[in-house]
Design an enzyme around this catalytic site. Structure first.
Site, PDB file in Angstrom:
ATOM      1  CG  HIS A  23      31.889  19.393  68.329  1.00  0.00           C
ATOM      2  ND1 HIS A  23      30.967  20.428  68.463  1.00  0.00           N
ATOM      3  CD2 HIS A  23      31.452  18.138  68.877  1.00  0.00           C
ATOM      4  CE1 HIS A  23      29.789  19.703  68.617  1.00  0.00           C
ATOM      5  NE2 HIS A  23      30.054  18.367  68.981  1.00  0.00           N
ATOM      6  CG  ASP A  79      22.589  19.070  61.496  1.00  0.00           C
ATOM      7  OD1 ASP A  79      22.410  17.907  61.992  1.00  0.00           O
ATOM      8  OD2 ASP A  79      22.706  20.237  62.362  1.00  0.00           O
ATOM      9  NE  ARG A 104      19.674  12.540  64.605  1.00  0.00           N
ATOM     10  CZ  ARG A 104      20.693  12.956  65.112  1.00  0.00           C
ATOM     11  NH1 ARG A 104      21.070  14.111  64.433  1.00  0.00           N
ATOM     12  NH2 ARG A 104      21.520  12.426  66.050  1.00  0.00           N
ATOM     13  CB  SER A 161      24.227  15.705  63.342  1.00  0.00           C
ATOM     14  OG  SER A 161      23.774  16.939  64.073  1.00  0.00           O
ATOM     15  CE  LYS A 201      25.518  21.026  64.273  1.00  0.00           C
ATOM     16  NZ  LYS A 201      24.472  19.845  64.478  1.00  0.00           N
TER      17      LYS A 201
END
Ligand code: URA
Length: 438
Positions: A82, A161, A168, A183, A187
């Protein structure tokens, strides 16, 4: 504990009982807690933070608001990467098939571009017919067949999320490290991973501009992922310049394909090899980083990484033939150069400004429902640390015929600082973080 009592407890700095917190987040995911109460809790978290137990409870509850990929027993280890995002970051596109070609499965849930940062899903969506909206069952089948798939978040993956991120975004609570960590991992962990490599960007084009903040986010993510049973390593890498030369959607896809062909810019290749090597180590497909990098280089040289990417494109509904005909991906374009006003050393590039110029050009979005032009973009010819001659092109803007790009060019010209004297440039690889107590 009622929702009111829970919000008040966090506001006043008390630790939240796990059961009450879990119930609150789960109820929000089912639509039983109104947005105004969740917004109040997020603001309290923004000021007070979450302790490690609260953070773990929050993340697990978000993860469980949806389904997970399955992963069959005896199948290859499942490792993902990520990146916290930046400008020109196309690494996921070449990394995922390359790592899969080396025997490690990569079931990747990727993001869409928003604001100045691009998104892997948008780059893949430049391929006509390519589906990024896979169901979990479809993604499971493609990973079982090919060892790789890349798709976007759907209602099946951490829906709490999805709803919370939108909330948010409009309540000034995005930039909270615990909320960001929960968050991201809610995922990623829906992919049923054994390991995760994080690329936390630092610099003018990153979510976290300062090293201390980026390090705090990386530390929070690494520790949280380990606490949730996922072996994780993080790299802090520089986003003080766009990565590679291509900035745009289709053009970044083509540059990632170039890397799989053994070409492409050295920084994109170096980052792909380093992050990929970490993935092979976590997947126990190599014993050292050097061995892993050699294996990945071989998968570039023998064409197996590119072959896996073509198979991925076909499996997700696209025509792999377009990778050989750039004009089909880009459409009809004209070119306008942004040239250096004076000779000297290119000492800095405001990468946020480059990303915002990309949005202005039409390649990125400011609202999640904006449509984008996947063919337009820039080529970045020079990066900080290079010398520049007067009149030399620093950027080429690829735009639609007749498109007014004066403002885009002005923004790009203003993003660059040229000096008479050279200045040190931050290295691409800044630091590596492991869990403190694996
Ligand atoms: N990316 C995410 O997925 N979530 C955040 O909160 C921030 C960035």
């Amino acid at each position: 504990m009622t929702p009111y009592e829970l919000i008040r407890a966090k506001r006043d700095g008390s630790a939240l009982p796990p059961e009450a917190l879990r119930n609150f987040v789960a109820a929000y995911g089912r639509g039983e807690i109104p947005d105004y109460q969740m917004a109040a809790l997020c603001m309290a978290v923004w000021f007070r933070g979450l302790d490690p137990v609260e953070l773990r409870t929050w993340t697990e509850a978000m993860l469980r608001s949806g389904g997970m990929l399955r992963g069959a027993p005896g199948s290859p280890p499942r490792i993902d990467k990520h990146s916290t995002g930046g400008v020109g970051d196309k690494v996921s596109l070449c990394l995922a098939p390359l790592v899969a070609a080396c025997g490690v499965a990569v079931p990747m849930v990727a993001g869409r571009g928003l604001g100045h940062t691009g998104g892997t899903v948008d780059k893949l969506a430049a391929i006509p017919g390519f589906r990024t909206d896979l169901t979990l069952a479809e993604a499971d089948r493609i990973v079982a067949e090919l060892g790789v798939c890349i798709f976007g978040q759907t209602d099946e993956i951490a829906p709490a999320d999805r709803r919370l991120y939108a909330l948010r975004d409009v309540t000034a609570t995005v930039d909270s490290i615990p909320l960001i960590a929960a968050s991201i991992l809610s995922k990623k962990l829906a992919e049923n991973l054994e390991g995760l490599v994080l690329d936390v960007k630092v610099g003018s084009g990153a979510f976290m501009r300062r090293r201390e903040e980026a390090e705090q986010l990386a530390r929070t993510l690494v520790d949280l992922a380990w606490a949730l049973g996922c072996r994780t390593v993080a790299w802090l890498t520089s986003m003080d310049a766009p990565l590679g030369a291509a900035v745009g959607n289709a053009s970044e896809l083509l540059e990632a394909v170039d890397v799989l062909r053994g070409k492409g810019p050295p920084d994109v290749r170096a980052l792909t090899l380093r992050l990929g090597a970490e993935m092979l180590l976590l997947g126990r497909a190599a014993r050292t980083l050097d061995e892993a990098e050699r294996r990945l280089s071989r998968a570039i040289d023998d064409g197996s990484g590119l072959e896996r990417f073509r198979a991925l494109v076909a499996a997700q509904g696209g025509d792999p033939g377009v990778l050989d005909s750039p004009a089909r991906l880009l459409g009809k374009l004209e070119r306008t150069e942004v040239r250096a006003p004076r000779p000297g050393h290119l000492v800095a590039m405001d990468t946020l400004a480059v990303g915002l110029a990309e949005v202005r050009l039409g390649a990125g979005r400011t609202r999640s429902d904006d449509s984008i032009d996947r063919g337009v973009g820039f080529t970045v010819h020079l990066h900080p640390g290079e010398t520049v001659a007067q009149g030399e092109p620093i950027f080429t803007v690829q735009h639609r015929p007749g498109q007014d790009v004066r403002e885009v060019c002005q923004r790009l010209a203003a993003a660059v600082r040229i000096s008479d004297t050279a200045e040190p440039v931050p290295p691409l690889f800044i630091a590596r973080l492991e869990a403190l107590r694996p």
